[in-house]
Design a protein around this motif. Structure first.
Motif, PDB file in Angstrom:
ATOM      1  N   LYS A   1      -7.852   7.488  -2.253  1.00 56.49           N
ATOM      2  CA  LYS A   1      -6.820   6.869  -1.436  1.00 56.49           C
ATOM      3  C   LYS A   1      -5.452   7.516  -1.640  1.00 56.49           C
ATOM      4  CE  LYS A   1      -5.145   2.948  -2.600  1.00 56.49           C
ATOM      5  NZ  LYS A   1      -4.973   1.558  -3.004  1.00 56.49           N
TER       6      LYS A   1
ATOM      7  N   LEU B   1      -7.123   3.009   6.965  1.00 49.97           N
ATOM      8  CA  LEU B   1      -6.401   4.167   6.445  1.00 49.97           C
ATOM      9  C   LEU B   1      -6.490   5.346   7.412  1.00 49.97           C
ATOM     10  CD1 LEU B   1      -7.310   4.009   2.657  1.00 49.97           C
ATOM     11  CD2 LEU B   1      -5.141   3.463   3.725  1.00 49.97           C
TER      12      LEU B   1
ATOM     13  N   ILE C   1      -3.005  -3.522   3.541  1.00 48.95           N
ATOM     14  CA  ILE C   1      -2.745  -2.154   3.971  1.00 48.95           C
ATOM     15  C   ILE C   1      -1.576  -2.096   4.943  1.00 48.95           C
ATOM     16  CG2 ILE C   1      -3.708  -0.198   5.223  1.00 48.95           C
ATOM     17  CD1 ILE C   1      -6.366  -0.854   4.003  1.00 48.95           C
TER      18      ILE C   1
ATOM     19  N   LEU D   1      -4.860  10.465   0.552  1.00 45.44           N
ATOM     20  CA  LEU D   1      -5.198  10.292   1.966  1.00 45.44           C
ATOM     21  C   LEU D   1      -4.426  11.239   2.876  1.00 45.44           C
ATOM     22  CD1 LEU D   1      -6.428   8.567   4.321  1.00 45.44           C
ATOM     23  CD2 LEU D   1      -4.351   7.224   4.198  1.00 45.44           C
TER      24      LEU D   1
ATOM     25  N   TRP E   1     -11.236   1.702   5.017  1.00 46.79           N
ATOM     26  CA  TRP E   1     -11.326   3.120   5.338  1.00 46.79           C
ATOM     27  C   TRP E   1     -10.863   3.363   6.770  1.00 46.79           C
ATOM     28  CZ3 TRP E   1     -15.404   6.354   7.763  1.00 46.79           C
ATOM     29  CH2 TRP E   1     -15.322   7.694   7.364  1.00 46.79           C
TER      30      TRP E   1
ATOM     31  N   GLU F   1       0.835  -1.198   0.000  1.00 49.65           N
ATOM     32  CA  GLU F   1       0.000   0.000   0.000  1.00 49.65           C
ATOM     33  C   GLU F   1       0.873   1.252   0.000  1.00 49.65           C
ATOM     34  OE1 GLU F   1      -3.312   0.706  -0.127  1.00 49.65           O
ATOM     35  OE2 GLU F   1      -2.701   2.792   0.116  1.00 49.65           O
TER      36      GLU F   1
ATOM     37  N   ASN G   1       0.222   4.381   0.577  1.00 49.32           N
ATOM     38  CA  ASN G   1       0.093   5.258   1.739  1.00 49.32           C
ATOM     39  C   ASN G   1       0.951   4.771   2.886  1.00 49.32           C
ATOM     40  OD1 ASN G   1      -1.846   7.401   1.148  1.00 49.32           O
ATOM     41  ND2 ASN G   1      -3.216   5.704   0.694  1.00 49.32           N
ATOM     42  N   THR G   2       0.959   3.460   3.066  1.00 46.17           N
ATOM     43  CA  THR G   2       1.751   2.899   4.146  1.00 46.17           C
ATOM     44  C   THR G   2       3.229   3.184   3.900  1.00 46.17           C
ATOM     45  OG1 THR G   2       0.090   1.167   4.192  1.00 46.17           O
ATOM     46  CG2 THR G   2       2.046   0.824   5.522  1.00 46.17           C
TER      47      THR G   2
END
Ligand SMILES: Nc1ncnc2c1ncn2[C@@H]1O[C@H](COP(=O)(O)OP(=O)(O)OP(=O)(O)O)[C@@H](O)[C@H]1O
Ligand SMILES: Nc1ncnc2c1ncn2[C@@H]1O[C@H](COP(=O)(O)OP(=O)(O)OP(=O)(O)O)[C@@H](O)[C@H]1O
Ligand SMILES: [Mg+2]
Ligand SMILES: [Mg+2]
Lengths: 479, 328, 299, 305, 337
Positions: free
Chosen positions: C258, D148, D251, C261, D145, A203, A205-206
């Motif tokens: 996303k 995140l 994630i 974010l 969601w 991911e 974002n991670t």
């Protein structure tokens, strides 16, 4: 981090193993460059060939090359590297049933033989204009060790002569590299950072969060928007670098149903005019991405911009469509597998001139399968040329009569064949130009733009990317 | 007894019904003989009372008579014809049920009118326009005000619901009505209303009842003949007077002794039946009643008694079997 | 003592089941809140063509990621800002409601039909039918929905129809389980026996005696399954395998947001909150209906 | 007991067979996996070679039976991607997923059972409202969601927790919360309704009539009976978490089976996908079996026939 | 000396959405040691709530009030909940209607029996066990020791009810409240259980309140009777007086409804009470029985009827709640017979 002299990097794809000939992915290539040295090294900055495991070489004829093997080079396990290892590696690669996946660089090899204590002769099956280039990509395996452990063992405990040795492999999860203390005096230079730890974090974002919090030092392929904002935050540095990857719409000019509009040159040209590549690059892709007009990466040998250009002109597109008999446009399908926003933008460009395309967004393999079956009217694809700086790595695949050739233009196919069987670089250049011009004239493709990559790295790291998308960590330093 | 040339309206011959039941999750299934060989005759106009303890198979027997449950063995005959040859619809025209719980026997989603009309519409009797009239006549007969035609069951009291159930059972004018504990869920004051209604309807429509009840006083009041059931078998059967005045089977005696009439000063009798009720999955050998019988003999533990006719009563008990007694 | 009027005892006729239900629904806070939110969302979806300020598909690459009106740089032209392709976010949200609701209801319908048929058949016929259905339920339950739907969608190619079909074919389990036990319960009630004794055909018993009386749990399951389907589609979209752009489902919008974010969180929070509100409303409604129709609530 | 276990085994086997059939049909009917295995730059010859090597050109049923035959011996084939036996691959990654699942279910139980009990004990009180809110929110919040948002808050805005990896227990906090929260509503609800029902039961009145202290009544007499269905549900939820782990593992970069499954789907790594589907279903079946045993142990009505 | 239990003007109200449900509307009675009071009435007339309110086991929302509620001189209306729970199960015990569901299925009956004693007496586990065995034998359960390890579901209904009785007796209570202890049982078992209860009550000299809707049981078991209708006691007195001279039209009606073998004639219509019980929600005016009573006159609809005391012996608590004169009532009763 800098404190423990460990470079923490993350990729989003799992690395199946560290055996370079059994991994075709980008990551496999990167690992290969760190762990294995080839006989010759190509300087990415200048494109010059420099001696690596071979100290000198001599092109005997169209198909033969002889190389002098360097003395005193050690493998990571301590064994000395000899001409026998070279011969073994090349002959192993030449075997058709060795099961290796990475054949693009190796299927030209006919055989290798030892012609002196330290001298090796390599013979090609055919005239191979890119032989030297290929040689730079083929790492030398230790004969004894490889015979002992086989491909699987190599994947888990790789042994090469490169600047970094791998100390731990957890397939898919992490790799640990350590600077090789006995690394010979290679043109690559000695590595500066002691350890590299690679982790897989799917991911983005991670990844960014981990980078921002200092648990990572290096990530790449950060989306442009995110990269810009990250840079602004000042927590990390962003480097935007070119890659060999180009984007294009492949138009099914020869296949599909008999009445397929895409069989008409005017329609294809209309599509070229309809797409606002400039706008997409300027607003969406950004970075140092450039608009391209021909079916290749501009820096590649043989690539030329001297082709028919189709500026963004919806009115003209509409006119062309009308001329071709589609005044109201038509319905079609656009296959795509990445970069959804760009494709959506193109979709709306097409819609603006009356071409209503459904987006079929799927896996790369599925898209390519469908494409080869001739079921795909328009596909939005990209090609990275395996980082080879020569149009030979792109044109023959898509216009040389192979399964991915949708144009099936025999004239172009002929020129490409000629180009592939001569070593005369000027002649090649001319032939490629001819081909590229016809491709543009016929509008078989809509070449779009070059891809760039955003590297996000910690502020303490000194790292210089190259256009071939192979990060070279042995050149990285702490500030 | 009745005229033998006319076949009884309802007859069962050696009726058996066996369920396969599981006792615990980890145990294999075992047979449970809920009805274990019942032969009975019910003549036209009769009221047969069926009494017995909870779980002895009364309801199962009723369900078999109604064609809701297939017997594992044996036959039910209506007017001398085996019902196995009938469709459920044909049985339905002749035999109708009244169930115990007036709350669960009416579909809460339907109006009273629809509920009572159902049999008419299923059998397509007459033209639909006439149904409402028929139903209202039936409702009137059962003491239901016309207003409730469009009401839902939950708007009615228990007694009224039971009247609806009765109206539904009778609207097709069946020959036999099986009443499975028709009043045991009702208060005494309502119970007497329903019993009176059943009596009236019987006289008016010439019905035959099979009345299942555990209330012996009610059975005595209603029935013309009585059958006593124990663990799936009829242990004694006779006309009401005979049975109540001269019970033959020790179980019948105990049952009668346990009836508590509202007569102060009589105290509570001790029926002297043990505290344990046998498990129907593992019935005792011999006479199934011997574990609780105050008069049990050795032979009762081994040999099952055979049906005997003693003084106009049919009874299954070794006490009345001369051959056994003389042997003992 | 003749001429006095005593109210006839039989006169006490209470409200009909429908009236009582209505009264209890009106009195139930959860149901009302849920219904109001859901009504707003449904209205938003239905009236999107009238209310939406812009065309949800029109891109304006020069006007990307305009923030919502309440933040710096926002404007009333795009009250909720624009997305990564410069499309009006509010308009996309409104059309997205259509898609998300369609997915929820279409899926619930398909799976409802499958599950109810199976459950009622198993509960009513018992025996072998029940064995088979129970086995199918076990099989179905032992395969994670998300995994299977991902696999199918990845292989078949994702589109609105595919997603609805796949989810519809997968989400019948709860219907089957609930309908099975509800049917078993109803089946043992005397009114079914009475209908049977009246000579009703099996078909007629199923349709007019059983089905109306298992309606309450069916409605409860159906509402919850609508929520489930919406949620699953969002998860599929998140993993890149939901509906196809440029169709704006809320899940897809979250997935598209996303990438923003960390710096433009509103791009993911706004559709996230909408989705949350929708799921909340449906769940409140479902739970409320369960409460309202629960037997212990009869008094 | 023995017969029961045997029966369950047979059912498990049948389920496994059905699922393998479904997954096999599903995956193989959808196209030619050779292209994927070969990778982006492979040429036609390479693809042909792979097709030959893996037997994709044989009839489907032949492939299926060959596969079942090998699977029965515990051999699920070799991963197309990793080139290692699928069995090794899965068992190497299973601990992460199971660990995550167990900690998540533990989290859910620890959160939901006390709340459920209190909510039932004091209906319509603040605790009840709180429990209801938590459970309704849990149902309505898409887990990706939620994940995140947690990352944004706890790793980015306030860097307190690591957002990826599985080295220490700290790494598991956020994934556990996300995955566990997902199971909380169902468990809490069941505890609450179960407790409400049990608290209204006659034997609770009996216990109170004996003069027992409220605490004893609540925990000894009520909870013991209310907990029985919760046990089954927890097992089922744990099974469902295997599916939920796909998103969470992706994630939080946990290299468990869920993530492996998802990646394998994307890579057309059919042997791996098939094996994971099968393993997941077997785990589910084992879990429900264990739950039944536990139930039987908790409920004397089942234990003592 | 005061009676063991004295209840005066006990009321139980349950607030509902539509208004208060006045389930018990001011009832008074006394029970002494060794005495059996039967409360009889139709379903929903407030019998169970009466008994539960004595034990302080009412449902949470129900409200109880009374002018006097004294157990052995202790004012139950005032004691703290903890003190009440010390009395409950100890000096006052209760037996419920449903033996099938009144025992906790998760624990052995031994556990459940001993628990009561261990809670109230400072005894060892062994002593508790012995007492449990002793009492199980007392209630006629054979093999008592081995039964302790059994679970409720392994026992039949009759046995369970015996266990319930034994459980009530564990602490040697002075008062037993039995709420329809035999309704769920078969006639033969019912007779056995009632027989047993009478014997034990005599033996231990306990006071007993037995609640039932079955007049047969009342007649056979009671010393004193209270007939309840719509939350009120409409008639009370000794068993002989009430059954031989029922004063209230309701009692008379009830007695007419029951078929008695040998007395009622087969096939003849039984007496009946038309109509149904009035709703207990909201304030009620006049006689609650007015809408079903054959003797209703205007005053019945408007006047709240007090309980008229009558009879020779004031301690017997003979009373009836009807506006008709005593004479009239007696005449009506004769009509019945
Ligand atoms: N469908 C069934 N499956 C298994 N066992 C059953 C079934 N129906 C009834 N039984 C069993 O058969 C026996 C007889 O049941 P039945 O309902 O006929 O008794 P009953 O005499 O009507 O009892 P009650 O007076 O309680 O109504 C019981 O032990 C019961 O448990
Ligand atoms: N928890 C409660 N909530 C609301 N109403 C209740 C509650 N408990 C009892 N009632 C009502 O109070 C009235 C009296 O109930 P109670 O249980 O005392 O009757 P009963 O005489 O014992 O009846 P039965 O013979 O059916 O046991 C009834 O109308 C009943 O509906
Ligand atoms: Mg029955
Ligand atoms: Mg009661």
């Amino acid at each position: 981090g800098k404190a423990d002299d460990t470079l923490n990097i993350a990729w989003d794809v799992e690395v199946p193993n560290a055996n370079m000939y059994f991994d075709t992915s980008r990551n496999g290539v990167i690992i290969a460059h760190h762990v294995w040295d080839a006989l010759v090294w190509r300087d990415p900055a200048t494109g010059d060939f420099k001696p690596a495991l071979a100290t000198a070489w001599n092109v005997v004829n169209d198909k033969t090359i002889e190389l002098e093997i360097r003395q005193g080079v050690k493998f990571h396990n301590g064994d000395p590297m000899t001409a026998d290892d070279v011969v073994y590696t090349y002959n192993y690669l030449a075997q058709p049933d060795n099961g290796i996946l990475n054949r693009n660089f190796s299927n030209w090899i006919a055989k290798a033989e030892k012609v002196g204590d330290n001298k090796v002769r390599i013979t090609a099956k055919d005239t191979t204009p890119l032989m030297m280039l290929y040689i730079t990509e083929l790492g030398i395996y230790p004969e004894k060790y490889y015979k002992e452990v086989g491909p699987d063992g190599m994947g888990l405990k790789p042994v090469g002569t490169g600047p970094y040795k791998i100390t731990a492999v957890e397939p898919g999860k992490r790799l640990e590299f350590e600077a090789f203390a006995d690394y010979y005096d290679s043109p690559k230079g000695k590595p500066s950072i002691k350890k590299i730890v690679q982790r897989t974090i799917p991911e983005m974002n991670t990844q960014v969060v981990e980078l921002a919090s200092g648990r990572l030092d290096w990530i790449w392929r950060v989306p442009q928007d995110q990269a810009e904002r990250l840079e602004k935050s000042g927590r990390v540095q962003i480097i935007n670098a070119d890659t060999f990857r180009v984007g294009y719409l492949a138009l099914n000019a020869a296949g599909g149903p008999e009445d397929s509009p895409l069989r008409k040159q005017k329609v294809r040209q209309a599509i070229n005019h309809a797409i606002d590549v400039e706008g997409i690059v300027k607003n969406l892709v950004r970075g140092s991405s450039q608009v391209i007009h021909s079916a290749c990466y501009p820096e590649q040998f043989g690539c030329t911009d001297d082709v028919k250009k189709y500026p963004y002109d919806p009115a003209k597109a509409k006119a062309l469509l009308a001329e071709a008999g589609y005044p109201n446009g038509f319905n079609t399908t656009l296959y795509a597998y990445r970069d959804r926003p760009q494709n959506e933008a193109m979709l709306s460009n097409l819609a603006a001139v009356g071409i209503k395309a459904d987006l079929r967004y799927g896996q790369y393999a599925a898209t390519r399968d469908a494409l080869r079956k001739g079921e795909v009217p328009i596909a939005s694809l990209t090609w990275g040329s395996n980082s080879v700086p020569d149009v030979d790595a792109i044109l023959p695949i898509f216009f040389g009569g192979l399964p991915d050739d949708l144009a099936k233009d025999t004239e172009v196919q002929g020129w490409l064949k000629d180009a592939a069987s001569t070593l005369d670089q000027d002649k090649r250049k001319a032939l490629y130009k001819q081909a590229l011009q016809k491709i543009a004239e016929q509008a078989y493709w809509v070449p779009t733009f070059t891809y760039t990559t955003n590297y996000a790295i910690s502020n303490t790291l000194d790292f210089k990317p190259t256009a071939d998308e192979i990060p070279r960590f042995w050149t990285a330093k702490w500030k | 007894m009745a005229d033998t040339t006319i076949p009884p309206v309802l007859e069962t011959r050696d009726l058996h019904c066996t369920f396969q039941v599981r006792q615990g999750m980890f145990k294999p299934k075992k047979p449970l003989h809920a009805v274990n060989g019942i032969s009975l005759k019910v003549h036209k106009g009769e009221v047969l009372g069926l009494v017995g303890e909870s779980g002895c198979g009364k309801s199962t027997f009723a369900r078999i008579l109604l064609g809701l449950q297939k017997p594992t063995q044996g036959d039910v005959l209506i007017d001398g014809q085996a019902t196995s040859a009938f469709t459920r619809k044909q049985i339905a025209r002749r035999i109708q049920p009244i169930f115990q719980d007036p709350y669960s026997s009416l579909n809460p989603r339907k109006t009273i009118g629809t509920i009572i009309t159902l049999p008419l519409s299923v059998h397509g009797v007459g033209d639909p326009a006439s149904w409402r009239g028929t139903v209202e006549r039936m409702m009137d007969l059962c003491g239901l005000p016309k207003r409730v035609y469009d009401s839902y069951p939950n708007q009615l009291s228990g007694g009224q619901r039971q009247r609806v159930a009765i109206a539904r059972a009778l609207v097709m004018q069946p020959e036999v009505v099986i009443c499975d504990e028709p009043t045991s869920a009702l208060d005494v004051s309502v119970q007497s209303q329903i019993l009176n209604l059943l009596q009236d309807l019987r006289a008016e429509l010439g019905l035959t009842y099979v009345l299942i009840s555990h209330n012996l006083a009610v059975v005595e009041h209603m029935a013309t003949s009585v059958a006593v059931m124990y663990l799936g078998r009829i242990v004694e059967q006779a006309d009401t007077d005979t049975l109540y005045h001269a019970p033959k089977h020790p179980y019948t005696e105990a049952l009668l002794a346990s009836v508590l009439t509202p007569e102060p000063g009589k105290g509570v009798p001790d029926a002297q039946l043990g505290a344990t009720f046998p498990n129907p999955i593992n019935p005792p050998p011999g006479c199934t009643f011997h574990t609780r019988c105050p008069k049990a003999m050795d032979v009762c533990r081994k040999v099952a008694p055979r049906p005997l006719i003693v003084d106009g009563a049919e009874v299954e008990c070794h006490l009345h079997d001369d051959s056994i007694r003389s042997a003992a | 003592m003749a001429a006095i009027t005593i109210p006839a005892a039989e006169d006490i006729v209470g409200p009909t089941p429908g009236q009582r239900l209505r009264k209890r629904i009106i009195g139930h806070r959860g149901v009302m809140i849920g219904a109001v939110i859901l009504a707003i969302i449904v209205l938003m979806a239905l009236l999107a063509p009238l209310l939406a300020p812009h065309d949800p598909y029109t891109q304006n690459l020069g006007n990307r990621i305009v923030p919502p009106v309440w933040t710096d740089g926002g404007s009333w032209v795009h009250p909720l800002g624009t997305d990564g392709l410069g499309r009006d976010y509010l308009s996309r949200l409104m059309y997205g409601a259509q898609i998300s609701l369609f997915i929820g209801f279409a899926t619930a319908l398909i799976s409802g039909v499958i599950g109810t048929v199976m459950g009622v058949a198993a509960g009513y016929f018992g025996g072998r039918v029940d064995l088979v259905v129970t086995f199918l339920i076990t099989c179905r339950l032992s395969m994670p929905v998300i995994l299977v739907s991902l696999a199918v969608v990845a292989l078949v190619g994702s589109s609105l129809t595919v997603v609805v079909m796949v989810l519809g074919v997968l989400l019948w389990d709860r219907y089957a389980v609930v309908m099975r036990s509800a049917t078993m319960q109803v089946r043992s009630l005397d009114y079914v026996a009475a209908a049977s004794a009246a000579g009703c055909s099996t078909w007629r018993i199923l349709v007019s005696e059983i089905l109306p009386n298992v309606m309450n749990p069916l409605i409860v399951v159906a509402t919850l399954e609508v929520a489930h389907a919406v949620l699953l589609e969002a998860a599929l979209s998140f993993l890149g395998l939901g509906v196809q752009p440029p169709l704006p489902s809320w899940g897809l919008m979250i997935s598209e947001g996303k990438d923003y974010l960390l710096f433009e969180a509103w791009l993911i929070t706004i559709p996230g909150i909408c989705l949350f509100a929708l799921l909340l409303a449906i769940n409140l409604l479902g739970d409320g209906v369960r409460d309202v129709t629960a037997p212990e609530n009869r008094s | 007991m023995l017969i029961y276990t045997l029966k369950r085994l047979v059912v498990a086997l049948l389920v496994a067979l059905t699922i393998s059939l479904i997954s096999f049909g599903l995956l193989y009917l959808s196209g030619d996996p050779a292209t994927t295995i070969a990778g982006e730059s492979a040429n036609q010859a390479a693809i042909e070679a792979i097709r030959e090597q893996y037997g994709f050109n044989r009839p489907l049923y032949e492939q299926y039976f060959a596969w079942v035959g090998r699977a029965l011996q515990g051999d699920f084939g070799t991963s197309f991607y990793f080139k290692v036996p699928v069995t090794d691959l899965i068992f190497e990654r299973l601990p992460v997923t199971l660990g995550l699942g167990l900690s998540a279910i533990a989290f859910a139980i620890v959160l939901s059972i006390p709340l459920g009990v209190l909510a039932a004990r004091y209906p319509n009180s603040i605790v009840d409202r709180l429990a209801l809110t938590i459970s309704v929110m849990g149902q309505a919040m898409p887990s990706f969601w939620f994940a995140l948002l947690l990352i944004m808050v706890f790793s980015f805005m306030y860097p307190l927790l690591p957002s990826s990896g599985s080295e220490t227990w700290v790494h598991f906090i956020m994934p556990t919360v996300v995955l566990g929260y997902y199971a909380t509503p169902a468990i809490m609800r069941l505890t609450r309704t179960g407790m409400l029902e049990v608290l209204g039961a006659d034997y609770i009145r009996t216990a109170r009539a004996k003069g027992l202290r409220p605490r004893v009544v609540l925990f000894k007499h009520a909870l013991r009976n209310a907990i029985i269905p919760v046990v089954s549900l927890s097992a089922v939820q744990l099974g469902f978490m295997l599916g939920g782990s796909i998103v969470v593992e992706t994630i939080f970069a946990l290299h468990g089976t869920g993530y492996l499954a998802w990646e394998s789907i994307r890579r057309y790594d059919l042997p791996t996908v098939q094996a994971i589907l099968l393993v997941f279903s077997l785990i589910y079946i084992v879990l429900t079996f264990l739950a039944d045993l536990l139930n039987a142990w908790l409920d004397p009505r089942i234990r003592v026939g | 000396m005061a009676a063991l239990l004295e209840v005066e003007n006990l009321r139980v109200d349950i607030p509902l959405g539509a208004g208060d449900l006045h389930a018990v509307r001011g009832i008074s009675f006394q029970v002494d040691r060794g005495e059996t009071l039967c409360i009889v009435g139709e379903s929903g007339c407030g019998k169970s709530l009466t008994s539960l309110s004595l034990m302080d086991l009412l449902p949470p929302k129900a409200r109880r009030s009374a002018d006097r509620l004294a157990f052995d001189g202790i004012d139950l209306a005032k004691v703290a909940p903890s003190a009440m729970s010390d009395i409950r199960g100890n000096r006052m015990a209760m037996i419920f209607q449903e033996p099938m569901t009144s025992l906790n299925p998760a624990y052995t009956i031994g556990n459940q029996l001993e628990e009561a004693l261990l809670r109230h007496r400072n005894v060892s586990g062994r002593e508790a066990r012995e007492r449990a065995v002793h009492l199980l034998e007392k209630v006629g359960i054979t093999g008592a020791a081995s039964r302790l390890g059994q679970y409720p579901h392994q026992l039949s209904g009759g046995l369970r009810q015996r266990v319930m009785i034994a459980m009530a007796l564990m602490c040697g209570p002075e008062l037993i409240l039995a709420d329809e202890p035999t309704t769920a049982l078969d006639v033969t078992i019912q007779a056995q259980i009632l027989h047993l209860m009478i014997e034990l009550q005599k033996e231990f000299g306990m006071g007993m309140i037995l609640i039932t809707h079955d007049l047969g049981i009342v007649a056979r078991v009671a010393d004193k009777v209270a007939v309840m209708y719509a939350g009120q006691i409409v008639e009370s007195g000794t068993v002989n007086e009430v059954f031989e001279n029922p004063m209230h039209p309701y009692t008379q009606g009830l007695l007419r409804c029951i078929p008695v073998p040998g007395k009622t004639r087969r096939g003849e219509p039984l007496g009946s009470i038309p109509g149904i019980v009035p709703s207990l929600i909201g304030e009620m005016k006049g006689c609650a029985f007015a809408n079903r009573c054959p003797y209703t006159f205007e005053a019945c609809l408007t006047t709240d009827v007090p309980l008229f005391e009558t009879g020779s012996n004031p301690n017997a608590g003979r009373g009836y709640r009807c506006l008709l004169s005593e004479q009239q009532c007696i005449e009506n009763a004769k009509e019945v017979a």
